[in-house]
Enzyme design. Structure first.
Site, PDB file in Angstrom:
ATOM      1  N   SER A   1      11.664  53.422 -28.913  1.00 49.22           N
ATOM      2  CA  SER A   1      10.499  54.228 -28.277  1.00 49.22           C
ATOM      3  C   SER A   1       9.524  54.477 -29.401  1.00 49.22           C
ATOM      4  O   SER A   1       8.355  54.768 -29.008  1.00 49.22           O
ATOM      5  CB  SER A   1      10.974  55.491 -27.851  1.00 49.22           C
ATOM      6  OG  SER A   1      11.548  56.304 -28.885  1.00 49.22           O
ATOM      7  N   HIS A   2       9.879  53.958 -30.626  1.00 43.89           N
ATOM      8  CA  HIS A   2       8.610  53.944 -31.922  1.00 43.89           C
ATOM      9  C   HIS A   2       8.612  52.798 -32.594  1.00 43.89           C
ATOM     10  O   HIS A   2       8.189  52.832 -33.917  1.00 43.89           O
ATOM     11  CB  HIS A   2       9.221  55.389 -32.613  1.00 43.89           C
ATOM     12  CG  HIS A   2       8.715  56.455 -31.654  1.00 43.89           C
ATOM     13  ND1 HIS A   2       9.448  57.060 -30.782  1.00 43.89           N
ATOM     14  CD2 HIS A   2       7.474  57.532 -31.626  1.00 43.89           C
ATOM     15  CE1 HIS A   2       9.084  58.111 -30.145  1.00 43.89           C
ATOM     16  NE2 HIS A   2       7.718  58.230 -30.688  1.00 43.89           N
TER      17      HIS A   2
ATOM     18  N   ASP B   1      10.758  57.564 -24.486  1.00 44.60           N
ATOM     19  CA  ASP B   1      11.989  57.075 -23.904  1.00 44.60           C
ATOM     20  C   ASP B   1      11.721  57.038 -22.283  1.00 44.60           C
ATOM     21  O   ASP B   1      12.226  56.336 -21.471  1.00 44.60           O
ATOM     22  CB  ASP B   1      13.195  57.883 -23.988  1.00 44.60           C
ATOM     23  CG  ASP B   1      14.014  57.212 -25.048  1.00 44.60           C
ATOM     24  OD1 ASP B   1      13.893  56.049 -25.027  1.00 44.60           O
ATOM     25  OD2 ASP B   1      15.104  57.843 -25.865  1.00 44.60           O
TER      26      ASP B   1
END
Ligand code: NDP
Ligand code: PYC
Length: 344
Positions: free
Chosen positions: A50-51, A191
């Site tokens: 997600s990052h 997410d």
């Protein structure tokens, strides 16, 4: 690890080069492009989907919308013995952290405790790279930041809070530091977005729909619903603390303010960040070997019973990436490549 139908493998330096080129092409000045690419590459390397590279889509979108400055350089204000303030001047936060943390470390070593307040930054990243780098320099560290108001307080159904991450780092001699870093919402927005993009149901407890009903539909949460905090009223209170400490305490915006400033563009949140560093050499009673041994006994009592330390998965992913290369989902890779001119 080798290429599969779903993902391809690239060496870490090629991932870094790709991320840097995308950011430069999008109009980012070189110091920003390099600082952001380092963080995004670290995320993909450590399997933080997600990052990781996904954030190239979000950062370039925010830049295209004219929301964030790609060129303004951070202004450092040395504010007395234990405080350093950095005005990011409405650019992304990474360069502000890199420059401010050099002063933070110096002050924490001199005084025992020091705070870095970053103001006016666009903030999209995970916080573990920051506390991990401070812990690697021998300091315990906390980092906190608001985001956009996507999250309902415990007992409510309307967004009031951000996904508000909290990260902590603890230095360990000869070992990876103890690091945790989590959103105070049940899941990070990143997410939730990845589930929505993949049309995958979300677990119950992540969010409610516009009528306040529990849902497994990520789109229903995004379109008029609300995310939920982790741990009910406890996560809600922690999240509120983060709003206050990394918002009004340092003269900056809350997640409500940040979302209002975004005005429906869907860009990266804009607000402040607070990082606190503590030097065990000042705060202990002088027997650092005994203090280290007590900390290590705690860690081994956790791991000896089969539990794992936070960041263990990440460190294992890092070792894998360093050995075999970084796995990138093919769909994401082609989206990232589409941000570059054909043939580059
Ligand atoms: P996760 O729930 O995936 O992980 C949270 C932490 O718990 C990690 O340190 C993780 O370590 C650890 N952990 C997970 N499972 C276990 C376990 N079984 N035992 C021990 N430790 C465990 O994180 P989130 O989804 O909440 O957040 C993801 C990222 O999103 C964070 O890096 C956060 O900073 C970022 N974020 C950024 C925001 C911003 O505004 N900038 C807003 C919200 C989130 P490991 O990684 O090894 O699994
Ligand atoms: O995943 O919640 C999140 C997030 C917000 C801003 C950056 N990441």
């Amino acid at each position: 690890m080798s290429n599969t139908e779903k993902s391809l493998i690239l060496p870490i330096d090629e991932v870094l080069d790709l991320a840097t080129r995308v950011l430069l092409h999008a109009g980012m000045a070189e110091p920003h492009a390099k600082a952001i690419a380092r963080v995004i590459t670290a995320g993909q390397r450590d399997d933080c989907q997600s990052h990781g590279l996904y954030r190239l889509l979000v950062t370039t979108h925010t830049l295209r919308q004219g929301k964030v400055s790609g060129t303004a350089l951070p202004l450092i204000n040395d504010h007395g013995p234990a405080i350093v303030k950095v005005d990011a001047q409405f650019a992304f936060s990474q360069l502000a952290f890199e420059l401010g943390s050099e002063v933070l470390v110096k002050k924490a070593r001199e005084v025992g405790i020091a705070a870095l307040a970053i103001n006016n930054c666009y903030h999209f990243s995970a916080l573990w790279p920051e506390v991990e780098s401070l812990a690697e320099q021998g300091l315990a560290a906390l980092a906190l930041t608001p985001s956009h108001a996507w999250v309902a307080p415990a007992g409510g159904t309307r967004p009031a809070l951000g996904t508000n991450p909290l990260a902590f780092g603890w230095p360990r001699k000869g070992k990876n530091p103890y690091v945790f870093d989590f959103a105070t919402s049940a899941a990070a927005r990143g997410d939730l977005e990845l589930h929505r993009r993949a049309d995958k149901p979300i677990p119950l407890g992540w969010g409610v729909d516009s009528a306040g009903n529990a849902t497994t539909d990520a789109s229903a949460v995004v379109n008029g619903g609300a995310m939920l905090t982790f741990g009910g009223h406890k996560g809600s209170a922690l999240s509120t603390m983060i709003e206050l400490m990394a918002g009004p305490l340092i003269g900056d915006l809350t997640s409500l303010d940040s979302l209002a400033l975004d005005a429906g563009v869907g860009g990266t949140p804009c607000h402040g960040e607070l990082i606190i560093a503590l030097d065990p050499a000042h705060l202990g009673l002088g027997d650092s070997a005994a203090d280290d041994a007590r900390a290590e006994r705690l860690f081994s009592t956790i791991t000896d019973q089969g539990a794992r330390l936070p960041s263990q998965r990440r460190f294992e992913a890092r070792a894998r990436s360093q050995r075999d290369g970084v796995a990138i989902p093919r769909k994401l890779y082609s989206e990232v490549m589409s941000l570059l001119p054909a043939g580059q």
